[in-house]
Design an enzyme around this catalytic site. Sequence first.
Site, PDB file in Angstrom:
ATOM      1  N   ASP A 101      -1.737 -11.609   1.620  1.00 47.38           N
ATOM      2  CA  ASP A 101      -1.767 -10.559   0.594  1.00 47.38           C
ATOM      3  C   ASP A 101      -0.928 -11.019  -0.592  1.00 47.38           C
ATOM      4  O   ASP A 101       0.076 -11.707  -0.419  1.00 47.38           O
ATOM      5  CB  ASP A 101      -1.221  -9.243   1.154  1.00 47.38           C
ATOM      6  CG  ASP A 101      -1.727  -8.034   0.386  1.00 47.38           C
ATOM      7  OD1 ASP A 101      -2.442  -7.222   0.990  1.00 47.38           O
ATOM      8  OD2 ASP A 101      -1.413  -7.905  -0.809  1.00 47.38           O
ATOM      9  N   THR A 108       2.238   4.718  -3.175  1.00 49.20           N
ATOM     10  CA  THR A 108       0.870   5.225  -2.956  1.00 49.20           C
ATOM     11  C   THR A 108       0.202   4.569  -1.737  1.00 49.20           C
ATOM     12  O   THR A 108      -0.873   4.978  -1.331  1.00 49.20           O
ATOM     13  CB  THR A 108      -0.038   4.953  -4.182  1.00 49.20           C
ATOM     14  OG1 THR A 108      -0.033   3.551  -4.439  1.00 49.20           O
ATOM     15  CG2 THR A 108       0.443   5.690  -5.412  1.00 49.20           C
ATOM     16  N   ASN A 109       0.820   3.530  -1.174  1.00 47.61           N
ATOM     17  CA  ASN A 109       0.235   2.848  -0.006  1.00 47.61           C
ATOM     18  C   ASN A 109       0.578   3.548   1.306  1.00 47.61           C
ATOM     19  O   ASN A 109      -0.130   3.432   2.293  1.00 47.61           O
ATOM     20  CB  ASN A 109       0.783   1.412   0.122  1.00 47.61           C
ATOM     21  CG  ASN A 109       0.519   0.550  -1.091  1.00 47.61           C
ATOM     22  OD1 ASN A 109       1.322  -0.298  -1.421  1.00 47.61           O
ATOM     23  ND2 ASN A 109      -0.602   0.760  -1.767  1.00 47.61           N
ATOM     24  N   LEU A 110       1.718   4.250   1.325  1.00 46.21           N
ATOM     25  CA  LEU A 110       2.310   4.637   2.603  1.00 46.21           C
ATOM     26  C   LEU A 110       1.493   5.627   3.427  1.00 46.21           C
ATOM     27  O   LEU A 110       1.657   5.699   4.640  1.00 46.21           O
ATOM     28  CB  LEU A 110       3.727   5.198   2.404  1.00 46.21           C
ATOM     29  CG  LEU A 110       4.746   4.249   1.762  1.00 46.21           C
ATOM     30  CD1 LEU A 110       6.134   4.848   1.859  1.00 46.21           C
ATOM     31  CD2 LEU A 110       4.724   2.863   2.371  1.00 46.21           C
ATOM     32  N   HIS A 111       0.610   6.395   2.798  1.00 45.95           N
ATOM     33  CA  HIS A 111      -0.148   7.388   3.577  1.00 45.95           C
ATOM     34  C   HIS A 111      -1.173   6.729   4.505  1.00 45.95           C
ATOM     35  O   HIS A 111      -1.677   7.357   5.417  1.00 45.95           O
ATOM     36  CB  HIS A 111      -0.845   8.385   2.638  1.00 45.95           C
ATOM     37  CG  HIS A 111      -2.129   7.874   2.067  1.00 45.95           C
ATOM     38  ND1 HIS A 111      -3.348   8.460   2.297  1.00 45.95           N
ATOM     39  CD2 HIS A 111      -2.375   6.791   1.308  1.00 45.95           C
ATOM     40  CE1 HIS A 111      -4.290   7.777   1.684  1.00 45.95           C
ATOM     41  NE2 HIS A 111      -3.736   6.764   1.071  1.00 45.95           N
ATOM     42  N   ASN A 170     -12.581  -5.551  -2.491  1.00 44.56           N
ATOM     43  CA  ASN A 170     -13.272  -5.849  -3.747  1.00 44.56           C
ATOM     44  C   ASN A 170     -14.404  -6.841  -3.506  1.00 44.56           C
ATOM     45  O   ASN A 170     -14.360  -7.663  -2.587  1.00 44.56           O
ATOM     46  CB  ASN A 170     -12.295  -6.361  -4.809  1.00 44.56           C
ATOM     47  CG  ASN A 170     -11.786  -7.735  -4.498  1.00 44.56           C
ATOM     48  OD1 ASN A 170     -12.463  -8.730  -4.793  1.00 44.56           O
ATOM     49  ND2 ASN A 170     -10.629  -7.822  -3.871  1.00 44.56           N
ATOM     50  N   CYS A 227     -10.278   2.540  -3.911  1.00 43.14           N
ATOM     51  CA  CYS A 227      -9.505   3.658  -3.340  1.00 43.14           C
ATOM     52  C   CYS A 227      -8.661   4.358  -4.401  1.00 43.14           C
ATOM     53  O   CYS A 227      -8.399   5.553  -4.294  1.00 43.14           O
ATOM     54  CB  CYS A 227      -8.611   3.156  -2.222  1.00 43.14           C
ATOM     55  SG  CYS A 227      -9.560   2.595  -0.819  1.00 43.14           S
ATOM     56  N   CYS A 285     -31.480 -18.165   2.311  1.00 40.75           N
ATOM     57  CA  CYS A 285     -30.145 -17.754   1.830  1.00 40.75           C
ATOM     58  C   CYS A 285     -29.460 -18.958   1.163  1.00 40.75           C
ATOM     59  O   CYS A 285     -29.472 -20.061   1.702  1.00 40.75           O
ATOM     60  CB  CYS A 285     -29.297 -17.242   2.985  1.00 40.75           C
ATOM     61  SG  CYS A 285     -27.595 -16.901   2.519  1.00 40.75           S
ATOM     62  N   CYS A 392      -8.911   9.835 -19.029  1.00 39.85           N
ATOM     63  CA  CYS A 392      -9.011   9.843 -17.569  1.00 39.85           C
ATOM     64  C   CYS A 392      -7.760   9.151 -17.034  1.00 39.85           C
ATOM     65  O   CYS A 392      -6.774   8.996 -17.747  1.00 39.85           O
ATOM     66  CB  CYS A 392     -10.291   9.156 -17.092  1.00 39.85           C
ATOM     67  SG  CYS A 392     -10.334   7.401 -17.427  1.00 39.85           S
TER      68      CYS A 392
HETATM   69 ZN   LIG Z   1     -26.849 -15.920   4.446  1.00 40.50          ZN
END
Ligand SMILES: [Zn+2]
Length: 438
Positions: A101, A108-111, A170, A227, A285, A392
């Site tokens: 990380d 705001t992370n703790l919940h 993300n 989130c 693919c 906003c």
């Molecule tokens: Zn694939």
Amino acid sequence: MEAELEIEELERDIRTLRKNLKEKVQQLKTLKSHFQKNCINKLNNNEIARYSRQIILSEIGVHGQLKLKKASVLVVGAGGLGCPSSLYLAGAGIGRIGILDYDEVELTNLHRQLLHTESTVGLRKVESAKSFLAELNSQIELITHHTQITSDNALTIIEQYDIVVDATDNVATRYLLNDACVMLKKPLVSGSALQLEGQLTVYNYKNSPCYRCLFPTPPPPETVTNCGDGGVLGAVTGVIGALQALETIKIILGNEGVLVGRLLLFDGQQSTFKNLKLRAKKLNCVVCSENPSLTKLIDYEQFCSMKATDKDSNLKLLSENERITVEQYKQLLDNGNQHVLIDVRGTNQFEMCQLPASINIPIDDILENRRMEELLAKVSPDATQLPTFVICRRGNDSQLAVQHLTPIFKERGLNPPKDISGGLHAWTHNIDKCFPIY
Ligand SMILES: [Zn+2]
């Protein structure tokens, strides 16, 4: 003459000591490797007691517990999913767990990110998580990677582990982890959670499709909610994170029933789980087919037109003359200029905090043309028009609103509204430090 002799003697001593040191280092190396080999092939008394409740399961046994001990798992993201998944992996005795990380712990992370506590706010998430997990289980190895995973470091880091848990939030990182795991042939346990819903599946395992087989092209950036904007309930990330740990453990044990070719959907509101059958591996693919055209990691931020972080990204949809700064808006307030301020956040967010005299019309209502007459009546109560501004939380939705409202205003012969750049976050940072930030 005497001094010369002394120097010579000392030099001889140093040479001998160096030789001895070299021999001792080699001895230590051999001992360590013997010790590790013996250790890795049996359980010590602490481990027998600690894991006894799972060892007695027919699906695990001593043989299975040793597999867990020898396994290594990389958890990418020490947040809402990474906390519960690494917690259960550490508890179950996965021998080596890497936690990756780039971020620091915020209030705001703790919940939902329950490895972090009030006392670790401000610390690196990887260190906060490591100290919690180390207290839980001293028998395992915990490795921290305080970095953002990128095309430059992904292969080197992932190479060191057997399985990857995608606990990020993300799109760009999802593609990066997928491609890197395909290239290195590592299973990828992928989870996501938003609001009261969660999803889970396993890619690149036993011929399952990869993320690109299902989503060859990234979604448009403005359709992606994180989130921070959409909200999420901690118990929901807890469910999905725990399930990610469960799938990882099943893969290590080689047990059946792994979520391969299926997508598990969890609805926390209705308390239902649904299994969707995923379409088969795509024969053409670009990354996981027999003849892949993509054989090197690419620039994923460019590919997705999105930042590869879970931080709120800043959209730029408007030109400078369609926006004003918070400083300019403050000036206008101080001058007592009459105007209309539309706050397009959701009602719950508006109730948490708002600027004086702002009117709440959520972005969804604006985009669906609901409450349009009410809005226009405020803007133009008589033959005149009041200057109109839109705000906003961070200044993304407000731009969408201005973009949507501009042609409607013009059609009515009104001057279009302006966006307040950077939203309420900018207001707190630049104008009023006491205004709540979230
Ligand atoms: Zn694939």
